[in-house]
Design a protein around this motif. Structure first.
Motif, PDB file in Angstrom:
ATOM      1  N   LYS A 109      -5.850 -17.066 -67.718  1.00 26.77           N
ATOM      2  CA  LYS A 109      -4.648 -17.726 -68.132  1.00 26.77           C
ATOM      3  C   LYS A 109      -4.047 -18.305 -67.030  1.00 26.77           C
ATOM      4  CE  LYS A 109      -0.427 -17.854 -70.773  1.00 26.77           C
ATOM      5  NZ  LYS A 109       0.557 -16.837 -71.573  1.00 26.77           N
ATOM      6  N   LEU A 110      -3.949 -19.852 -66.887  1.00 26.84           N
ATOM      7  CA  LEU A 110      -3.351 -20.362 -65.490  1.00 26.84           C
ATOM      8  C   LEU A 110      -1.959 -21.119 -66.286  1.00 26.84           C
ATOM      9  CD1 LEU A 110      -6.462 -21.648 -63.944  1.00 26.84           C
ATOM     10  CD2 LEU A 110      -4.877 -20.354 -62.649  1.00 26.84           C
ATOM     11  N   VAL A 111      -0.853 -21.118 -65.503  1.00 28.89           N
ATOM     12  CA  VAL A 111       0.236 -21.688 -66.103  1.00 28.89           C
ATOM     13  C   VAL A 111       0.954 -22.638 -64.794  1.00 28.89           C
ATOM     14  CG1 VAL A 111       2.658 -21.611 -67.075  1.00 28.89           C
ATOM     15  CG2 VAL A 111       0.918 -20.028 -67.646  1.00 28.89           C
ATOM     16  N   GLY A 116      -1.685 -23.617 -56.452  1.00 23.16           N
ATOM     17  CA  GLY A 116      -0.275 -23.515 -56.877  1.00 23.16           C
ATOM     18  C   GLY A 116       0.161 -23.117 -58.359  1.00 23.16           C
ATOM     19  N   TRP A 117      -0.961 -22.873 -59.002  1.00 22.17           N
ATOM     20  CA  TRP A 117      -0.822 -22.598 -60.533  1.00 22.17           C
ATOM     21  C   TRP A 117      -0.702 -20.930 -60.425  1.00 22.17           C
ATOM     22  CZ3 TRP A 117      -2.083 -25.298 -65.362  1.00 22.17           C
ATOM     23  CH2 TRP A 117      -2.186 -26.765 -65.053  1.00 22.17           C
ATOM     24  N   GLN A 118       0.369 -20.555 -61.611  1.00 27.47           N
ATOM     25  CA  GLN A 118       0.184 -19.093 -61.618  1.00 27.47           C
ATOM     26  C   GLN A 118      -0.820 -18.505 -62.315  1.00 27.47           C
ATOM     27  OE1 GLN A 118       2.602 -17.044 -60.491  1.00 27.47           O
ATOM     28  NE2 GLN A 118       3.776 -18.666 -59.597  1.00 27.47           N
ATOM     29  N   LEU A 119      -1.477 -17.452 -61.651  1.00 27.32           N
ATOM     30  CA  LEU A 119      -2.743 -16.931 -62.666  1.00 27.32           C
ATOM     31  C   LEU A 119      -1.939 -15.661 -63.094  1.00 27.32           C
ATOM     32  CD1 LEU A 119      -5.678 -16.647 -62.883  1.00 27.32           C
ATOM     33  CD2 LEU A 119      -5.847 -15.132 -60.759  1.00 27.32           C
ATOM     34  N   THR A 178       2.406 -26.482 -68.605  1.00 27.21           N
ATOM     35  CA  THR A 178       1.051 -26.808 -68.823  1.00 27.21           C
ATOM     36  C   THR A 178       0.452 -25.265 -68.843  1.00 27.21           C
ATOM     37  OG1 THR A 178       0.988 -28.809 -68.099  1.00 27.21           O
ATOM     38  CG2 THR A 178      -1.087 -28.108 -68.534  1.00 27.21           C
ATOM     39  N   THR A 179      -0.362 -25.014 -70.106  1.00 26.92           N
ATOM     40  CA  THR A 179      -1.227 -23.781 -69.924  1.00 26.92           C
ATOM     41  C   THR A 179      -2.668 -23.979 -70.102  1.00 26.92           C
ATOM     42  OG1 THR A 179       0.769 -22.778 -70.796  1.00 26.92           O
ATOM     43  CG2 THR A 179      -1.371 -21.441 -70.942  1.00 26.92           C
ATOM     44  N   ILE A 180      -3.380 -23.467 -69.225  1.00 22.64           N
ATOM     45  CA  ILE A 180      -4.845 -23.547 -69.149  1.00 22.64           C
ATOM     46  C   ILE A 180      -5.119 -21.840 -69.701  1.00 22.64           C
ATOM     47  CG2 ILE A 180      -7.136 -23.823 -68.215  1.00 22.64           C
ATOM     48  CD1 ILE A 180      -5.804 -25.647 -66.247  1.00 22.64           C
ATOM     49  N   GLN A 181      -5.977 -21.991 -70.931  1.00 24.81           N
ATOM     50  CA  GLN A 181      -6.504 -20.561 -71.272  1.00 24.81           C
ATOM     51  C   GLN A 181      -7.981 -20.687 -71.384  1.00 24.81           C
ATOM     52  OE1 GLN A 181      -4.213 -17.919 -72.649  1.00 24.81           O
ATOM     53  NE2 GLN A 181      -6.136 -16.711 -72.366  1.00 24.81           N
ATOM     54  N   MET A 182      -8.903 -19.789 -70.784  1.00 22.45           N
ATOM     55  CA  MET A 182     -10.183 -19.856 -70.844  1.00 22.45           C
ATOM     56  C   MET A 182     -10.428 -18.365 -71.624  1.00 22.45           C
ATOM     57  SD  MET A 182     -11.128 -20.693 -66.869  1.00 22.45           S
ATOM     58  CE  MET A 182     -12.585 -21.590 -67.262  1.00 22.45           C
ATOM     59  N   THR A 183     -11.407 -18.297 -72.653  1.00 17.50           N
ATOM     60  CA  THR A 183     -11.947 -17.412 -73.232  1.00 17.50           C
ATOM     61  C   THR A 183     -13.369 -17.116 -73.344  1.00 17.50           C
ATOM     62  OG1 THR A 183     -10.129 -17.680 -74.644  1.00 17.50           O
ATOM     63  CG2 THR A 183     -11.628 -16.239 -75.364  1.00 17.50           C
ATOM     64  N   GLY A 184     -13.906 -16.168 -73.038  1.00 10.10           N
ATOM     65  CA  GLY A 184     -15.282 -16.012 -73.417  1.00 10.10           C
ATOM     66  C   GLY A 184     -15.626 -15.410 -74.414  1.00 10.10           C
ATOM     67  N   ALA A 185     -16.904 -15.603 -74.964  1.00  9.79           N
ATOM     68  CA  ALA A 185     -17.115 -15.137 -76.394  1.00  9.79           C
ATOM     69  C   ALA A 185     -18.519 -15.064 -76.556  1.00  9.79           C
ATOM     70  CB  ALA A 185     -16.552 -15.922 -77.524  1.00  9.79           C
ATOM     71  N   TRP A 201       7.307 -14.336 -62.419  1.00  9.57           N
ATOM     72  CA  TRP A 201       5.467 -14.580 -61.888  1.00  9.57           C
ATOM     73  C   TRP A 201       5.646 -14.831 -60.389  1.00  9.57           C
ATOM     74  CZ3 TRP A 201       1.697 -12.787 -64.660  1.00  9.57           C
ATOM     75  CH2 TRP A 201       1.661 -12.631 -66.023  1.00  9.57           C
ATOM     76  N   ASP A 202       4.939 -14.056 -59.721  1.00 12.26           N
ATOM     77  CA  ASP A 202       4.482 -14.421 -58.305  1.00 12.26           C
ATOM     78  C   ASP A 202       3.029 -14.194 -57.875  1.00 12.26           C
ATOM     79  OD1 ASP A 202       4.819 -15.140 -55.760  1.00 12.26           O
ATOM     80  OD2 ASP A 202       5.539 -13.227 -55.069  1.00 12.26           O
ATOM     81  N   ASN A 203       2.148 -14.731 -58.685  1.00  9.27           N
ATOM     82  CA  ASN A 203       0.805 -14.727 -58.354  1.00  9.27           C
ATOM     83  C   ASN A 203       0.026 -16.229 -58.235  1.00  9.27           C
ATOM     84  OD1 ASN A 203      -1.673 -13.313 -57.904  1.00  9.27           O
ATOM     85  ND2 ASN A 203      -2.398 -13.359 -60.176  1.00  9.27           N
ATOM     86  N   PRO A 204       0.585 -16.934 -57.341  1.00 11.36           N
ATOM     87  CA  PRO A 204      -0.281 -18.341 -57.399  1.00 11.36           C
ATOM     88  C   PRO A 204      -1.455 -18.463 -56.830  1.00 11.36           C
ATOM     89  CG  PRO A 204       1.447 -17.932 -55.564  1.00 11.36           C
ATOM     90  CD  PRO A 204       1.731 -16.719 -56.414  1.00 11.36           C
ATOM     91  N   THR A 205      -2.161 -19.163 -57.375  1.00  8.15           N
ATOM     92  CA  THR A 205      -3.359 -19.400 -56.966  1.00  8.15           C
ATOM     93  C   THR A 205      -3.510 -20.329 -55.501  1.00  8.15           C
ATOM     94  OG1 THR A 205      -3.482 -21.643 -58.100  1.00  8.15           O
ATOM     95  CG2 THR A 205      -4.726 -19.729 -59.103  1.00  8.15           C
TER      96      THR A 205
END
Lengths: 387, 207
Positions: free
Chosen positions: B95-97, B72-75, B101-108, B49-53
């Motif tokens: 999804k941020l990793v 510095g988190w991976q998007l 630690t993983t942060i997952q956001m979901t719209g509904a 992965w190479d997509n840091p915030t």
């Protein structure tokens, strides 16, 4: 009593031999390694399917999965009727087509495409970034993983029924059935996924929404892509005399993959126009896909139509079938339309064409010999012709 | 020459009882299938992965709603405002990793309150989940009110936050779920970043 020349009778036998028409398909072939690969693929796919849907069936998403199965099971009926009508000329046995359908529904989807797409989509996300992958990832993944996974089913069926799967039209029809299996399986999966995206709220409405959306879009979906792709595979393999056309075959395979890519990535292709993002798939891609399908079907059927003419030539010589009826039963849609005008009745024309097809089928099944069934089929044609 | 009996394999074509003449297509199918099934995951495993915030990045949550990701988190999934791509608030995913630690956001789309939405999420995902902590109110810097619940276990720590993305008409507004999962011992190290991230969520420019 029929009178035929030796030359036409020889040509008839050659057509039966080349086409393999009338050969029986036996699925259980423990001596055939292709049989075991098929069993492994469908077995592993079935396990994948149970793992995917199993928890849902026993829990919150039971309604979404069961309604998806029921809705798309009903949706399947007109498709089967339509494809049965396309299974003309040297028609493939239903058991062989069902074997292809199951490969598409179980092995191609849950054994191959699901894990392959998941990994490839993530690779595109890493390379293009999340935004680029959301625009292009599906179109860069599905045409590779899915067209190949379905095409592998055709290769297995060739090994399971080498005498039956000969012409590009055989590939076209078998491909359509493999694609239809894939499509329906994927539709049920989409119904389930859509319900999970709303965390189980309104599952029935969610399944109906997917039915409406995917049902209409299904006209230019997997059945079409696979029919074109598998016809291309048959041209590359050239299993019928004079049918090896590698350039045409590669072009057909690439056309199927391009149509699949364009359909999946329409929002990226038409990004320059908000209007086209909405209507482009239906006004541009759908006619393009149907046009490609019709061209491939026409080209693919040439060999089968020639076989049909050779197979029925002795019957024409004997006066059982007249030349316009031969043109109709071995011809294209326009020939059958013309025949309706010749006999002045749509109903009668359909009966005559079907009875001539029955006669061809019986002659092929009898290997060109005279049998009771051939005599009966011939008598039926004569009865309907009123001669 | 064959004997002509269907299924009978001449002895010179047998290999452990199998018909060698059909070996080529069977092996071809098996090899291509295994390449697709295991080849792509193997390639995926070696592509990093190479997509840091970066400082200044803003996540697009649709309809003008935004969040500022920790630097510095991976998007791994999600759209930035700078991407200028349309995002639907009812189907967006982020999804941020970072490390474990993983942060997952979901719209509904969901009609009801944020608390009702969170109950529905827990009921649908895992009704037996050991979510012990009582729901707590969480207010973002822009005044958006949400509900937070947390859980801890031998597998690590989890935090669930639910928002309705409108301050004026929350009942009919799209819902947003934020799921944070951390391996044991990791949550404390990123809790400040997660708190800042949650507080940065806005409901949109029209609010």
């Amino acid at each position: 009593m029929t009178v035929t020349t030796a030359a036409t009778k020889d040509a008839q036998r050659a057509a039966i031999d080349e086409s393999g028409w009338g050969a029986r398909f036996k699925f259980f072939q423990p001596h055939n390694p292709a049989f075991w690969v098929y069993v492994i693929g469908v077995g592993a796919g079935a396990i994948g399917m149970i793992k995917y849907f199993g928890p849902a069936l026993g829990g919150t998403y039971r309604l979404a999965v069961t309604s998806g199965i029921v809705f798309f099971g009903i949706y399947l009926i007109p498709w089967l009727i339509f494809l049965r009508r396309q299974n003309r000329y040297t028609a493939q046995p239903g058991k062989l087509l069902a074997t292809g359908f199951v490969w598409g529904a179980v092995a191609a989807t849950f054994w191959i495409a699901l894990p392959a797409n998941t990994a490839l989509l993530e690779i595109w996300t890493k390379l293009l970034g999340p935004s680029g992958a959301s625009t292009w990832g599906a179109g860069f993944s599905a045409p590779i993983d899915e067209e190949w996974s379905k095409g592998l089913g055709l290769i297995l069926l060739i090994a399971l029924a080498p005498r039956l799967v000969r012409s590009a039209y055989d590939g076209f029809i078998i491909g359509a059935f493999i694609g239809l299996g894939f499509q329906v399986s994927e539709d049920v999966l989409y119904a389930y996924n859509n319900a999970t995206s709303s965390f189980g709220v309104g599952q029935l409405e969610s399944s109906l929404f997917i039915l409406a959306l995917r049902g209409f879009a299904g006209i230019t979906s997997h059945a079409l892509f696979s029919a074109v792709f598998c016809a291309g595979v048959m041209w590359i393999l050239g299993r019928a005399p004079g049918e090896r056309r590698i350039g045409r075959g590669v072009a057909a395979c690439l056309a199927a993959m391009f149509l699949h890519f364009a359909w999946d990535d329409a929002s990226g292709l038409f990004a320059w126009s908000n209007f086209l993002i909405v209507v482009g798939p239906y006004l541009i891609l759908m006619p393009l896909a149907i046009g490609t399908l019709l061209v491939v079907r026409r080209l693919a059927s040439a060999k089968e139509r020639a076989w049909m003419r050779e197979l029925l030539a002795p019957e024409v010589e004997a006066g059982v079938i007249d030349p316009p009826l031969l043109d109709a039963v071995s011809g294209l849609h326009k020939d059958r339309r013309h025949y309706r005008k010749v006999v002045h009745s749509r109903h009668r024309a359909r009966h005559l064409v079907e009875s001539a097809g029955d006669l061809a089928q019986e002659i092929a099944a009898a290997g060109g010999q005279e049998t009771e069934r051939v005599a009966h089929a011939r008598a039926e044609v004569l009865r309907l012709r009123g001669t | 020459m064959t004997t002509g009996i269907p299924g009978w394999v001449p002895v010179e074509h047998r290999w452990f009882g199998l018909d060698r003449r059909q070996m080529k297509p069977a092996v071809f199918v098996l090899v291509v299938a295994l390449l697709l099934i295991y080849g792509w995951p193997a390639l995926n495993a070696i592509v990093p992965w190479d997509n840091p915030t970066r400082a200044g990045d803003v996540l697009n949550l649709g309809d003008g709603a935004t969040a500022v990701p920790p630097v510095g988190w991976q998007l791994e999934d999600g759209t930035l405002v700078s991407d200028r791509t349309g995002v639907s608030p009812t189907s967006d995913n982020v999804k941020l990793v970072k490390a474990g630690t993983t942060i997952q956001m979901t719209g509904a789309s969901f009609n009801g309150t944020a608390a009702q939405f969170l109950d529905q999420v827990i009921r649908s995902e895992d009704p037996e989940a050991d979510i012990s902590a009582a729901p707590a109110t969480f207010t973002t810097a822009s005044g958006l009110v949400g509900v937070v619940r947390s859980a801890s276990g031998s597998g690590g720590d989890e935090l669930l936050a639910a928002f309705k993305m409108s301050k004026s008409d929350p009942a009919a507004a799209p819902a947003l779920l934020v799921e944070v999962a951390a391996v044991p011992g990791e949550f404390q190290q990123v809790s400040r970043e997660i708190d800042t991230f949650l507080r940065s969520i806005t409901s949109g420019v029209n609010e």
